[in-house]
Design a protein around this motif. Structure first.
Motif: not given
Length: 63
Positions: A2-13, A18-28
């Protein structure tokens, strides 16, 4: 893992979610997201190792 997003603190497993979350949600960018996710995994593993070496500290007595 489990990893926590450093931007929005959402837990991702896991690494890939996590890679997809950062790209899709935060435009990284993909490159930055890979680097950041790799560092998050390393940091999480180091913290787990430290917890194995240092058992829980007893709680102080509340007088």
């Amino acid at each position: 893992m489990n990893l926590n997003c450093p931007i929005c603190q959402v837990k991702v497993s896991g690494f890939d979610p996590m890679l997809e979350h950062l790209i899709a949600e935060h435009n990284v960018s993909k490159r930055q997201a890979k680097f950041l996710t790799k560092k998050l995994v390393e940091w999480t593993q180091r913290m787990r190792e430290k917890l194995e070496w240092y058992p829980e500290v007893p709680k102080p007595l509340g007088f």
